[in-house]
Design a protein around this motif. Structure first.
Motif, PDB file in Angstrom:
ATOM      1  N   ARG A 997       0.805  -1.218   0.000  1.00 25.74           N
ATOM      2  CA  ARG A 997       0.000   0.000   0.000  1.00 25.74           C
ATOM      3  C   ARG A 997       0.841   1.272   0.000  1.00 25.74           C
ATOM      4  O   ARG A 997       0.393   2.330  -0.401  1.00 25.74           O
ATOM      5  CB  ARG A 997      -0.924   0.002   1.212  1.00 25.74           C
ATOM      6  CG  ARG A 997      -1.946  -1.115   1.154  1.00 25.74           C
ATOM      7  CD  ARG A 997      -2.551  -1.424   2.515  1.00 25.74           C
ATOM      8  NE  ARG A 997      -3.098  -0.232   3.165  1.00 25.74           N
ATOM      9  CZ  ARG A 997      -3.637  -0.254   4.389  1.00 25.74           C
ATOM     10  NH1 ARG A 997      -3.674  -1.397   5.077  1.00 25.74           N
ATOM     11  NH2 ARG A 997      -4.113   0.850   4.918  1.00 25.74           N
ATOM     12  N   GLY A 998       2.053   1.185   0.499  1.00 25.55           N
ATOM     13  CA  GLY A 998       2.846   2.403   0.620  1.00 25.55           C
ATOM     14  C   GLY A 998       3.763   2.657  -0.550  1.00 25.55           C
ATOM     15  O   GLY A 998       4.241   3.774  -0.736  1.00 25.55           O
ATOM     16  N   CYS A1059       6.082   7.901   4.114  1.00 29.13           N
ATOM     17  CA  CYS A1059       4.871   7.251   4.570  1.00 29.13           C
ATOM     18  C   CYS A1059       4.718   7.475   6.065  1.00 29.13           C
ATOM     19  O   CYS A1059       5.704   7.721   6.772  1.00 29.13           O
ATOM     20  CB  CYS A1059       4.945   5.740   4.249  1.00 29.13           C
ATOM     21  SG  CYS A1059       3.531   4.784   4.818  1.00 29.13           S
ATOM     22  N   THR A1086       1.709   9.481   2.423  1.00 25.76           N
ATOM     23  CA  THR A1086       0.773   8.354   2.504  1.00 25.76           C
ATOM     24  C   THR A1086       0.604   7.918   3.957  1.00 25.76           C
ATOM     25  O   THR A1086       1.587   7.696   4.667  1.00 25.76           O
ATOM     26  CB  THR A1086       1.307   7.172   1.680  1.00 25.76           C
ATOM     27  OG1 THR A1086       1.509   7.612   0.333  1.00 25.76           O
ATOM     28  CG2 THR A1086       0.324   6.009   1.712  1.00 25.76           C
TER      29      THR A1086
END
Length: 1532
Positions: A997-998, A1059, A1086
């Protein structure tokens, strides 16, 4: 001082003087012997000079003048004040106005300060022969490697110890012993060498370089060249001074003694001859005792009026005749002797003392009680009526009653009902008073004596007749005993001097219980059958003209008043037109000794001369409680020439001499005489200080009197009596002038032409400032001349002095009118400062305004000076405006130190020659100890072979998956745990989320934004598994986003995070509207919520190619407000965890409780890293949970039987303040701390010894060992330098001299010594760590007697700073720096902290003597003032002690001014009380003048999570006017 030129002194003489100096400093000869021999040697070279000074004496006499003005004022003085102020009219106001709840700033220039000297010096005993041998030995040495010297001093120096910095000079039995710090010894020595201006060249060969230390008498690194003479220190350990020497007052070394002014006027007249009063006449009908006079008038003139009392309106209330006075006194005498007890056990017997407690409005009852006591032969002691427990001077009255042995008090029924009582109706027991029996003396309670009872009236003898109380300058109340013969003789002398006649009328405005009111209005009046009209103080307040009206109505012949009564009558005279004062033949001015009474007399005469007042009737007098009446002006004949006046120079008076003012009329003092000496008395003028030496004719001194008509002693105080009542004056040769004793009067004055007595002041009002005398009344008069109408309430001003920094400082306190504005008050205060400085040539230390009617009052409404001073000193005066002027008043500060250029090589040579070891220390070797962790188990890899912490977690998850690594507790005591396997799997989930996801790449920075817990730990290892660099950040406070969220944003921006890992709650907070008000929420990196992650494993776990790659970034805000991030490599992490494991003996079976914030420094290491490496179980207690459950930490220690725990100062302070009074309750709940072996406080500061000791003492009852509490120390460049282990010696505590510390010197003293500072060792140095003390400027190593910067060499040093732009020079200077001399190849990191190393007598685990590291303070926070180095915490400790309402304090500098910010925990009316107390304590203890004092609300001083003050943030808020202060005082 005569200076000797270089060319005039021969070389042999120079050498002889040089050796003579060595003898002196070795203690082989005394200072007197040294000076005598030196003067003899230089006699032929010093030019002889002679100077003569002469000053002529003359007394200017001027005719009687009639100038009208108010009390304490005259036209002359008002003109002088206005002229003085005119000088300042065009000048701009030099200081800003104090502010309340607002800030105003002004810059005040100050001399540039230079850093302190860093040279070394020491002295010891020795002979000349041994010193010559030492000199030869040093000069004969050849090239030697500096590293050899350093290593030798570290390994085997036996000449250094804790005592090596304290040396004694000379034999302890000599009278001129002093303790000199090393730098002071050197300075004195160089002064002597400089006086000789000798050519002293010392060549030291070092590393092939010739260093010339002194050429042609000009010091070039001259400190080092003189170390040759101190080589003896390497041969013998120096002696520690005797204990008594540590407590000698060192004022001579501290205070700057001003040079005497050659133009100072000195007395030049002849020695004064004692002045005799006229002979006391013998009258045939004089009674043998005063009681006999009363008996005579009571029998023969029974209806003749003795006393008339007035009511509150000024009308006659009652008249007491001599018959009634006699009969009532007789009844009282009979009642006292026969009716208070039984016949066999009477309560009173002749000679006992009784207190007379009667109000000023009831003179009749007092008269009866006084004469009743005389007839009963008991001793009356008149005192004031106590109105409440808080009465000014009430406790001192209790001391008087106790010293007189009083157990019975006489009073009236009305007065008794008005006394304060307890709820049960009993008379209140006043503080300090003995228990009293109260007897009412109203007529209805008295018993008529039987016909066969007659009072015993003996001829007056030396037995005590009555006791009159007197308050000293210090506030102590003493009783002056007056014998019967003295009382009678005094009445006879007054009768003769005042020419009293029978049947005259006398109006008395004074207090009839003491002084002139008692002597004239009660005693002498009865002796002469005078009718006394008593005007009470309450009547004067309602009708100031009432006494003038009584004179007019009664055709009184004599009036007894004070200057204030003249002033009040003069102000109210317009109300009465038909007043005639022609009947007065004497207007006795009781305080005519006041130098400014001449103004009141002149003004009163000017107004009432048209009403029949004759100039010759004004009769000022001088008196004292001890000598009674000293002198009084006799009533003059009509048309006779009036007495002369003296116009004196106030400058001359301040030096104690009489000079006619001929130059500056603004500083002139006009003094009127107080007449001639009393009949039968002999008067002298003696010096007020020291032996009672007779003064010269042109010299001001204290008046002493020999007379039968005076006090005999201070009752019950024989020691004080001898110094006052038994003074025998001596002549200039010290020979007594006779054998008759004199009594000190406390009056300062001189004898003028015609034997007239002039009084210029009183000893109790004498202010001795910088050797000059000033009269408090003079200063009051000057202040009242500065247009006080808008500001001062009823002219109520108090002036006194306080002792601050070895000199008296003048304080003026005035009552402010209720309608006075802030601006008007400040303008008046500024003008008063200017006027007093111009006229009196003295500065006010403090000028304060208090609300009207708040100064403590005497019973008659005056200002109670001693109580006012006491309230000022204890901080309970509650001013509404205040100005402090220490910069102009404090002139005896030591001179600022000048920096001496000394090179690093010279310092090292000096240390070695002086026998000082190089200050460095090291922990155990890190690589010599094998790991014993899980070697007993069959594992695939030993822990010692793992280079990365991520590998250690994987290894533990495989080898011991169910071992519980972490237990997390909260306020509800719900437990969450994490085993090795659970933590590993949780980290894998986070790694998978990062990669999916990152979109994270290897080496990216990831911010971890979590509350303290296991999620933070798992996220950290998830980042390591993914190859990311974690950055732990404290989450924002949900209730204070505006203040905390910008810091989060700053760290995210600076670290360039790709992130953010956080919880779902915090993710919502970051994107909330509240957050948008503080930061831009649209530009967050993020954000990944890790609360609910899918069960996925990462495709692979990252392994760094080398251990030198970054493991994580450690961001922290320093105490100076700087946000710094440091880079920590994998190798540093492994080395640090290994070092902590070895130091604390951490194994899998161990449990450790941690109550720390886990975001930076050692707290993060212990929370997240150490357990994974060592395998021990960590019980995690977030500090914020203690806010909900304060006993959580201590209960956990007891429940789990924890042996080792780590906490912060914030936690320890919270427990100390919150649980200190609940130890019994904790014990009842079963809390037992006897299991705790070590409680380590983690911090990056000097150990807070007071807090740790308080914690140990408070919880000692719970079993906590006092040896358990210790500290750890780390810094930005090395997160853990010291940590108290399990096998090392207990942390040691030393006491260092604060004065030496300001010079960057370390001098040990004994506990309790003046200016001593206790310092605790910062913990045992960790294995693998080396520290060295270095001069921060020259970067050269220092000896163990110096304070320097702590440099560290360790495998777990940080790799460098993490910054956006990268400052290579700063990086190299802080993390990879080298010594400028000594070990050029070793790389060191600079901690930025000052400290010192001291070799103790304790032994470490290896059997060697233990080297203790003491951290003193942060280098960037030190204050460079007056060339000295100050540590803020030392000043703040003094400030916090100054007043009970100071909750916290912080200091910083602003434009070279010292600014003190104090948090006020009390009411706002106490705010201004803190200003002088703070200024005083900093001046006394640190020799610094506070420039600005800021009083703020509690909680204003910012404190970080580690409990450290953010002084630079506070400074920025101060400059930005964001503090919202209660008060800002600018000390001018």
């Amino acid at each position: 001082m005569a200076w000797v030129t270089c060319t005039s002194v021969k070389a042999p003489l120079i050498l002889t003087l040089f050796y003579l100096s060595l003898f002196f400093f070795a203690g082989d000869i005394t200072q007197k012997g040294y000076e005598k021999k030196r003067a003899k040697l230089l006699a032929a070279y010093i030019p002889q000079t002679q100077s003569k000074s002469s000053f002529s004496l003359s007394l200017s006499l001027c005719p009687f003048s009639s100038s009208r003005d108010e009390r304490y004022r005259s036209d002359i003085h008002t003109e002088a004040v206005q002229a003085a102020l005119a000088k300042h009219k065009e000048e701009k106001m030099p200081m800003p106005m104090p502010t309340k709840r607002r800030s105003a700033f002004v810059q005040s220039p100050m001399d540039n300060c230079t850093p302190p000297d860093t040279s070394s010096a020491s002295e010891d005993e020795g002979s000349l022969r041994r010193r010559q041998a030492a000199v030869s030995a040093v000069l004969a040495q050849t090239l030697q490697n500096s590293e050899f010297w350093i290593n030798r001093s570290i390994q085997g120096s036996s000449t250094s110890s804790s005592a090596s910095s304290t040396l004694s000079h000379g034999d302890s039995s000599k009278s001129h012993n002093h303790i000199h710090s090393q730098n002071q010894t050197n300075l004195v020595f160089f002064q002597h060498i400089r006086e000789l201006t000798c050519v002293c060249v010392c060549v030291c060969v070092w590393g092939g370089v010739i260093v010339c230390d002194c050429v042609l008498g000009v010091p070039v690194n001259s400190r080092v060249s003189t170390k040759i003479q101190q080589l003896l220190n390497t041969l013998k350990r120096p002696k520690r001074p005797p204990l008594s020497e540590f407590f000698l007052d060192d004022a001579e070394q501290i205070v700057e003694v001003p040079q005497p002014d050659p133009n100072t006027p000195r007395p030049e007249g002849r020695q004064i001859i004692p002045v005799k009063g006229e002979p006391l006449g013998v009258v045939s009908n004089w009674p043998p005792a005063l009681q006999a006079a009363l008996a005579r008038w009571g029998a023969t003139q029974a209806k003749s009026p003795a006393l008339t009392a007035l009511d509150i309106t000024g009308k006659p209330l009652y008249t007491l005749t001599y018959g009634k006075l006699w009969s009532r006194s007789l009844k009282l005498a009979y009642t006292l002797l026969n009716k208070l007890g039984t016949k066999n056990e009477p309560v009173l017997k002749p000679g006992d003392r009784v207190a007379l407690v009667y109000p000023n409005s009831d003179p009749g009852m007092f008269w009866v009680a006084f004469y009743g006591c005389l007839l009963a032969e008991v001793i009356p002691v008149p005192i004031e009526v106590p109105l409440s427990q808080k009465d000014a001077g009430n406790q001192q009255i209790g001391f008087l009653l106790g010293s007189c042995g009083i157990s019975l008090a006489l009073t009236s029924e009305v007065c008794l009902k008005g006394l304060p009582k307890t709820p049960s109706g009993e008379i209140l027991q006043f503080k300090g008073w003995p228990r009293l029996r109260w007897v009412v003396t109203d007529t209805k309670y008295l018993t008529k004596p039987s016909k066969d009872w007659q009072p015993h009236i003996p001829t007056a003898n030396s037995d005590t007749a009555y006791i009159e109380y007197k308050a000293s300058k210090e506030g102590t109340v003493m009783g002056v005993a007056v014998s019967k013969i003295s009382m009678l003789t005094h009445c006879q002398a007054l009768t003769q001097a005042c020419n009293y006649c029978e049947g005259e009328t006398l109006v008395n405005v004074l207090d009839f219980k003491k002084d002139m009111g008692l002597w004239h209005g009660v005693l002498t009046s009865v002796m002469n059958r005078i009718h006394t009209i008593s005007v009470p103080y309450s009547v004067m307040k309602a009708c100031p003209l009432s006494w003038v009206q009584r004179v007019n109505v009664s055709k009184a012949r004599v009036a007894l008043v004070k200057c204030r009564d003249l002033h009040w009558a003069m102000m109210a005279h317009r109300d009465q037109k038909d007043i005639n004062l022609s009947s007065l033949r004497m207007l006795i001015v009781a305080d005519g000794a006041n130098p400014w009474s001449v103004s009141s007399c002149d003004a009163f005469l000017n107004v009432f001369q048209s009403h029949g007042l004759k100039p010759e009737v004004i009769c000022p007098c001088a008196s004292s409680t001890e000598a009674m009446t000293v002198a009084i002006r006799r009533p003059g004949a009509r048309g006779a020439p009036l007495p002369a006046r003296a116009i004196l120079s106030m400058g001359g008076l301040s030096h104690g001499v009489i000079r006619v003012n001929t130059e500056d009329k603004n500083s002139a003092l006009t003094v009127q005489d107080v007449g001639h000496v009393m009949p039968g008395a002999l008067m002298c003028i003696v010096k007020p200080d020291g032996p009672p030496m007779l003064c010269k004719t042109d010299e001001i001194g204290e008046i002493v009197l020999n007379s039968r008509a005076g006090g005999t002693m201070y009752y019950g105080l024989p020691g004080v009596t001898k110094n006052t009542f038994e003074v025998i004056p001596v002549n200039s040769g010290g020979t007594p002038i006779g054998e008759i004793p004199f009594t000190r009067t406390g009056l300062l004055g001189f004898v003028g032409p015609g034997s007239l007595v002039f009084v210029v002041g009183k000893t109790e009002g004498l202010l001795l400032v910088s050797g000059r005398r000033h009269n408090a009344d003079d200063l009051v008069a000057t202040a009242l001349a500065v247009e006080p109408i808008k500001t001062v309430y009823r002219g109520r001003i108090a002036v006194f002095s306080v002792m601050v920094f070895y000199d008296e400082r003048i304080v003026m306190v005035a009552e402010q009118r209720p309608d006075a504005s802030e601006e008007d008050s400040f303008q008046w205060m500024s003008r008063v400062l200017q006027a007093i400085d111009s006229i009196h040539q003295v500065g006010l230390y403090c000028l304060a305004l208090v609300p009207a009617n708040t100064l403590p009052k005497t019973p008659l409404g005056g200002i109670h000076m001693c109580e006012t001073k006491q309230r000022f000193l204890e901080g309970s005066l509650h001013p509404c405006n205040i100005l402090m002027c220490p910069h102009t008043c404090v002139t005896n500060l030591p001179k600022p130190r000048q920096k001496q250029p000394v090179g690093p090589a010279s310092i090292m040579v000096g240390n070695l020659v002086a026998g000082k070891r190089i200050a460095q220390a090291a922990g155990r070797e890190l690589g010599l100890i094998e790991d014993q962790d899980l070697s007993r188990k069959v594992t695939s890899l030993p822990l010692s072979s793992l280079k990365f912490l991520s590998e250690a977690l994987q290894w533990r998850a495989q080898s011991d998956p169910d071992h519980v690594l972490y237990i997390l507790l909260n306020a509800k005591v719900t437990v969450s745990t994490a085993t090795c396997l659970q933590l590993h799997k949780r980290a894998e989930k986070i790694t998978a989320a990062l990669l999916e996801r990152g979109g994270i790449n290897t080496g990216d920075n990831v911010v971890l934004l979590y509350p303290p817990g296991i999620d933070l730990i798992a996220s950290f290892y998830g980042c390591l598994y993914a190859g990311c660099i974690p950055v732990t950040v404290r989450p924002p406070h949900l209730q204070n986003l505006s203040a905390t969220l910008p810091t989060v944003r700053m760290i995210i921006d600076v670290s360039k995070a790709a992130c953010i890992l956080t919880t779902q709650t915090l993710m919502k907070t970051l994107r909330s509207k509240e957050a948008a008000a503080s930061v831009n929420v649209k530009t967050w990196p993020t954000i990944i919520d890790t609360d609910d992650l899918p069960r996925k494993r990462p495709p692979h776990i990252y392994k760094p190619p080398t251990a030198e790659m970054l493991a994580y970034l450690d961001f922290s805000v320093s105490t100076t407000g700087m946000l710094t991030g440091v880079k920590i490599s994998h190798a540093a992490v492994s080395a640090l965890c290994r070092s902590i494991k070895l130091q604390c003996e951490l194994y899998s079976s161990r449990q450790v409780a941690i109550c720390l914030d886990p975001y930076c420094g050692l707290g993060f290491v212990l929370w997240c890293l150490s357990s994974v490496y060592s395998g021990h179980q960590s019980i995690l207690i977030p500090p914020m949970e203690l806010e909900s459950s304060l006993p959580l930490w201590l209960s956990t220690l007891s429940q789990y039987k924890i042996r080792d725990t780590f906490c912060s100062y914030s936690v320890m302070e919270l427990c100390t303040k919150g649980l200190g009074t609940q130890t019994e309750a904790l014990k009842m709940r079963g809390v037992n701390l006897s299991c705790v072996r070590s409680c380590v406080v983690v911090a990056e500061e000097r150990p807070r010894l007071a807090l740790t000791q308080s914690f140990s003492k408070l919880f000692k009852d719970l079993g906590l060992s006092p040896r358990a509490v210790s500290t750890a120390f780390g810094s930005r460049v090395n997160l853990a330098i010291c940590l108290q282990g399990t096998t090392g010696p207990d942390p040691s505590t030393v006491y260092v001299d604060m004065k030496s510390l300001r010079h960057d010197r370390v001098r040990l003293v004994e506990r309790g010594a003046p200016q001593s500072l206790p310092l605790m060792e910062s913990g045992t140095i960790l294995p693998g760590v080396r520290v060295i003390i270095v001069n921060p400027e020259t970067k050269g190593p220092l000896g163990d007697s110096h304070l320097g910067e702590i440099w560290v060499n360790s495998p777990h040093n940080a790799s460098g700073y993490y910054t956006i732009y990268g400052e290579e020079s700063l990086q190299a200077d802080h993390f990879n720096t080298r010594l400028s001399f000594g070990e050029p190849h070793t790389l060191w990191a600079r901690t930025g902290y000052l400290g010192f190393v001291r070799r103790t007598e304790l032994l470490d685990a290896s059997g060697d003597r233990h080297d203790a590291l003491f951290v003193v303070g942060y280098l960037d926070e030190t204050l460079e003032l007056r060339g000295l180095r100050y540590h803020p915490i030392d000043i703040e400790t003094s400030v916090s002690r100054a007043h009970r309402s100071i909750a916290e304090s912080a200091v910083f500098t602003w434009t070279n001014l010292l600014v003190v910010v104090a948090e006020l925990s009390g009411s706002e009316q106490e705010a201004l009380d803190l200003v002088p107390l703070v200024t005083n304590v900093v001046l006394e203890e640190h020799h610094l003048i506070v420039g600005v004092v800021v009083i703020v609300d509690p909680g204003v001083i910012p404190i970080n999570s580690r409990g450290e003050k953010q002084r630079m943030h506070l400074r920025d808020s101060f400059l930005a006017d964001q503090l919202d202060p209660i008060y800002v005082a600018y000390n001018m």
